[in-house]
Design an enzyme around this catalytic site. Structure first.
Site, PDB file in Angstrom:
ATOM      1  N   SER A  56       5.747  -0.349   0.150  1.00  0.00           N
ATOM      2  CA  SER A  56       6.472   0.601  -0.691  1.00  0.00           C
ATOM      3  C   SER A  56       6.696  -0.029  -2.054  1.00  0.00           C
ATOM      4  O   SER A  56       6.793  -1.256  -2.189  1.00  0.00           O
ATOM      5  CB  SER A  56       7.828   0.955  -0.062  1.00  0.00           C
ATOM      6  OG  SER A  56       8.638   1.673  -0.984  1.00  0.00           O
ATOM      7  N   TYR A  76      15.297  -2.189   4.074  1.00  0.00           N
ATOM      8  CA  TYR A  76      13.984  -1.571   3.869  1.00  0.00           C
ATOM      9  C   TYR A  76      13.153  -2.386   2.881  1.00  0.00           C
ATOM     10  O   TYR A  76      11.965  -2.645   3.108  1.00  0.00           O
ATOM     11  CB  TYR A  76      14.189  -0.146   3.356  1.00  0.00           C
ATOM     12  CG  TYR A  76      12.929   0.667   3.181  1.00  0.00           C
ATOM     13  CD1 TYR A  76      12.257   1.181   4.286  1.00  0.00           C
ATOM     14  CD2 TYR A  76      12.434   0.948   1.914  1.00  0.00           C
ATOM     15  CE1 TYR A  76      11.109   1.954   4.122  1.00  0.00           C
ATOM     16  CE2 TYR A  76      11.292   1.720   1.744  1.00  0.00           C
ATOM     17  CZ  TYR A  76      10.632   2.216   2.853  1.00  0.00           C
ATOM     18  OH  TYR A  76       9.496   2.975   2.687  1.00  0.00           O
TER      19      TYR A  76
END
Length: 252
Positions: A152, A165
């Protein structure tokens, strides 16, 4: 070097399949369709949402491809290896592995619980390693393999409230580089894709506030990320390994 060694692109194996984890989500489903369009039989992994996974399978079959949905809870330490075994029994040895499955448990670091931290790391990072480890045996033996880890843009820039995350997705980048160096001589490539803000369930309700910060002034489409994965999984990407392809509209 022999003529065989200089042949480009290297022929991919005639047997085997692609495995896409999180294959029922937006990016996962687009990736399944893209790989199926290239002729790969595709295993569509899902953790929940069997109906969505079966819909993805149906779309591939309607287009003349081969796909099968397989469920697995990737938070379970034993699940990744079993998923790989099940995929092999269903559609043949896994030649392409796309580690796309991911979850979020967002909160400020001071308020993150141990469970919030561990659950994200288990699914987003550790499960990828637990799939890569056994998958490499088949790929190395066949001297051909493609592993694509879906990270990401959050791994590359700050985003308050996503320490767990960000850590997991950044860990995927380090994992990608290290494993790529270990197996590059064996005809196996290991790369990462780092999507920015893409229209999906994970970004629903968030994009309106974010678009002004994206140079492209729009959110990405799942198919745009899938196109990057499709290239990295192709024979033509045989000299690309240990790399991160950022698909973020210039955000980074």
């Amino acid at each position: 070097m022999s003529a065989k060694e200089t042949t480009w692109p290297p022929a991919r194996p005639e047997d085997g399949c692609a495995l896409v984890t999180g294959g029922s989500g937006a990016i996962g489903a687009a990736t399944v369709r893209a790989l199926a369009a290239d002729g790969w039989p595709v295993v569509v992994h899902y953790g929940r949402g069997a109906e969505r996974a079966e819909a993805v399978v149906a779309a591939v079959r309607d287009a003349g491809g081969t796909a099968q949905a397989i469920a697995a809870d990737l938070a379970d330490p034993d699940a990744p290896a079993k998923l790989l075994t099940d995929a092999t029994e269903a559609l043949g040895p896994v030649r392409v592995l796309v580690n796309n499955a991911g979850i979020t448990r967002d909160n400020l670091a001071m308020q993150l619980t141990d469970e919030d931290w561990q659950s994200v790391v288990d699914v987003d990072l550790t499960a990828a390693f637990r799939l890569i480890r056994p998958a490499l045996k088949t790929m190395i033996r066949g001297r051909w393999g493609r592993i694509v880890n879906v990270s990401s843009v959050i791994a590359l820039r700050n985003n308050p409230g996503q320490a767990n995350y960000a850590a997991a997705k950044a860990g995927l980048l380090g994992l990608t580089r290290s494993v790529a160096a270990e197996v590059a001589r064996r005809g196996v490539t290991v790369n990462a894709v780092a999507p920015g803000f893409v229209e999906s369930e994970m970004t629903e309700g968030l994009l309106d506030d974010l678009i002004a910060h994206i140079p492209a002034r729009r959110a990405g489409q799942p198919e745009e990320v899938a196109a990057a994965i499709r290239f990295l999984a192709s024979p033509e990407a045989s000299y690309v390994t240990g790399s991160t392809l950022v698909v973020d509209g210039g955000l980074g």
